[in-house]
Design an enzyme around this catalytic site. Structure first.
Site, mmCIF file in Angstrom:
data_model
loop_
_atom_site.group_PDB
_atom_site.id
_atom_site.type_symbol
_atom_site.label_atom_id
_atom_site.label_comp_id
_atom_site.label_asym_id
_atom_site.label_seq_id
_atom_site.Cartn_x
_atom_site.Cartn_y
_atom_site.Cartn_z
ATOM 1 N N GLU A 85 6.729 7.379 -19.582
ATOM 2 C CA GLU A 85 6.514 6.362 -18.557
ATOM 3 C C GLU A 85 7.804 5.558 -18.382
ATOM 4 O O GLU A 85 8.521 5.292 -19.343
ATOM 5 C CB GLU A 85 5.377 5.445 -18.995
ATOM 6 C CG GLU A 85 5.023 4.354 -17.996
ATOM 7 C CD GLU A 85 3.920 3.447 -18.518
ATOM 8 O OE1 GLU A 85 3.146 2.940 -17.686
ATOM 9 O OE2 GLU A 85 3.826 3.241 -19.751
ATOM 10 N N LYS A 160 -1.263 5.950 -11.595
ATOM 11 C CA LYS A 160 -1.987 5.333 -12.709
ATOM 12 C C LYS A 160 -3.184 4.523 -12.223
ATOM 13 O O LYS A 160 -3.048 3.640 -11.374
ATOM 14 C CB LYS A 160 -1.019 4.437 -13.493
ATOM 15 C CG LYS A 160 -1.545 3.893 -14.798
ATOM 16 C CD LYS A 160 -0.441 3.089 -15.478
ATOM 17 C CE LYS A 160 -0.862 2.530 -16.810
ATOM 18 N NZ LYS A 160 0.226 1.703 -17.399
ATOM 19 N N CYS A 202 -0.118 6.303 -20.108
ATOM 20 C CA CYS A 202 -0.129 5.157 -21.021
ATOM 21 C C CYS A 202 -1.509 4.526 -21.208
ATOM 22 O O CYS A 202 -2.332 5.046 -21.956
ATOM 23 C CB CYS A 202 0.891 4.129 -20.545
ATOM 24 S SG CYS A 202 1.360 2.929 -21.837
#
Length: 330
Positions: A85, A160, A202
């Site tokens: 990321e 995301k 993440c």
């Protein structure tokens, strides 16, 4: 730079001139070697490379770090290279992050398109700060996980969906939604030379629903490129990665940011690969580097056959909890 740990001998699968490479013992990052042909002796397992780096607000510096890691991984025979990321940059403020972001068509991403093509590897670009089509109206960006094939073609883009808005007094304070739009969909797994890859980023790691959804659609490898904080990483990083592997019976691949990015932000590191049984098979320690792992899909499918948890799932019950009235019934 400290060495990345590779916890078992490696075997490469990418082909050079149509011939498989020889089995080669692992070496520290920085070592160069020439692969030798085996003459076609037996099937080989795909080799993946998982990168650990320290992004800063300097995009040129970060590009140099990424390209060096990718080139090294390609020389060692990796078919797919995973970057973490925020591989493009980590800004020192919201204003700086917004100013440095680019659209997918921008010059910065085109560098990686060329890198994938030149090195002949697939690239998992774990979190690109994307100015989307709604940039002018929202003033916010997307945290976008991109997958490029070995010709540099963009084959998947996942934005995301779970944003890291966390306030832990005296330890962690970050509100991703202050400058980032959440994605609106889970992207179907993509067939790669190492297996079918499902994309996440993440904080998504804390939500097992996304990993279950990807596994149900055929994922064999789940990716969680990350920039975990030191506080949350030291407590939860490994246990979450291993849990996602066990419950989905997938390989879990987690490229990571490490060290101090600027005065107010540091990351935990420990980039990792976990196998479908939940064992850590490769891991980086401190500092930038690369760890390598073979992907053994025959092993994965044997685990799924011997313990068929997905056929045992009770999807007819999940999402509803019956209120108990009177004595319990069978």
């Amino acid at each position: 730079m400290l060495r990345a740990v590779v916890q078992k001998p490696l075997q490469t699968l990418c082909l050079a001139g149509g011939k498989p490479f020889a089995r080669i013992q692992s070496r520290a990052p920085g070592h160069r070697f020439k692969a030798m042909s085996t003459g076609g002796a037996g099937p080989l397992k795909p080799l993946i490379a998982v990168c650990q780096m320290t992004s800063t607000p300097d995009k040129a510096h970060n590009w140099a770090s990424c390209s060096r890691l990718v080139q090294e991984a390609a020389q060692r025979g990796a078919c797919v290279v995973f970057l973490p990321e925020a591989f493009d940059f980590i800004g020192s403020s919201v204003e700086e992050a917004l100013s440095l972001a680019e659209p997918l068509e921008g010059d910065h991403l085109q560098r990686y398109v060329g890198l994938a093509r030149e090195c002949g590897v697939w690239l998992s670009l774990g979190g690109f700060h994307e100015r989307g089509s709604d940039w002018e109206s929202t003033g916010r960006i997307y945290n976008c996980h991109l997958l490029l094939d070995s010709k540099g073609t963009l084959v998947a883009a996942y934005r995301k969906t779970h944003l890291f808005d966390v306030e832990m007094e005296g330890r962690v304070s970050l509100k991703e939604s202050a400058f980032t739009n959440p994605g609106s969909k889970i992207v179907a797994p993509v067939e790669t030379p190492a297996g079918k890859v499902g994309l996440a980023i993440c904080y998504d790691l804390r939500f097992p629903e996304i990993s279950i959804a990807l596994a149900r659609e055929g994922a064999e490898i789940l990716t969680y490129p990350s920039a975990f904080t030191v506080t949350t990483g030291s407590a939860h990083w490994e246990v979450l990665l291993r849990a996602r592997a066990v419950e989905t019976q997938c390989y879990v691949v987690a490229a990571a940011q490490t060290g101090k990015h600027h005065a107010s932000r540091s990351s935990y590191g420990h980039a990792m690969v976990v196998d479908p049984w939940g064992s850590v098979v490769a891991q980086c320690q401190e500092g930038p580097g690369v760890c390598y792992a073979e992907i053994d899909l025959a092993y994965l499918h044997r685990i799924r056959q011997e313990m068929p948890v997905f056929s045992h799932r009770r999807a007819d019950l999940y999402g509803q909890v019956a209120a108990q009235k009177g004595p319990p019934s069978p």
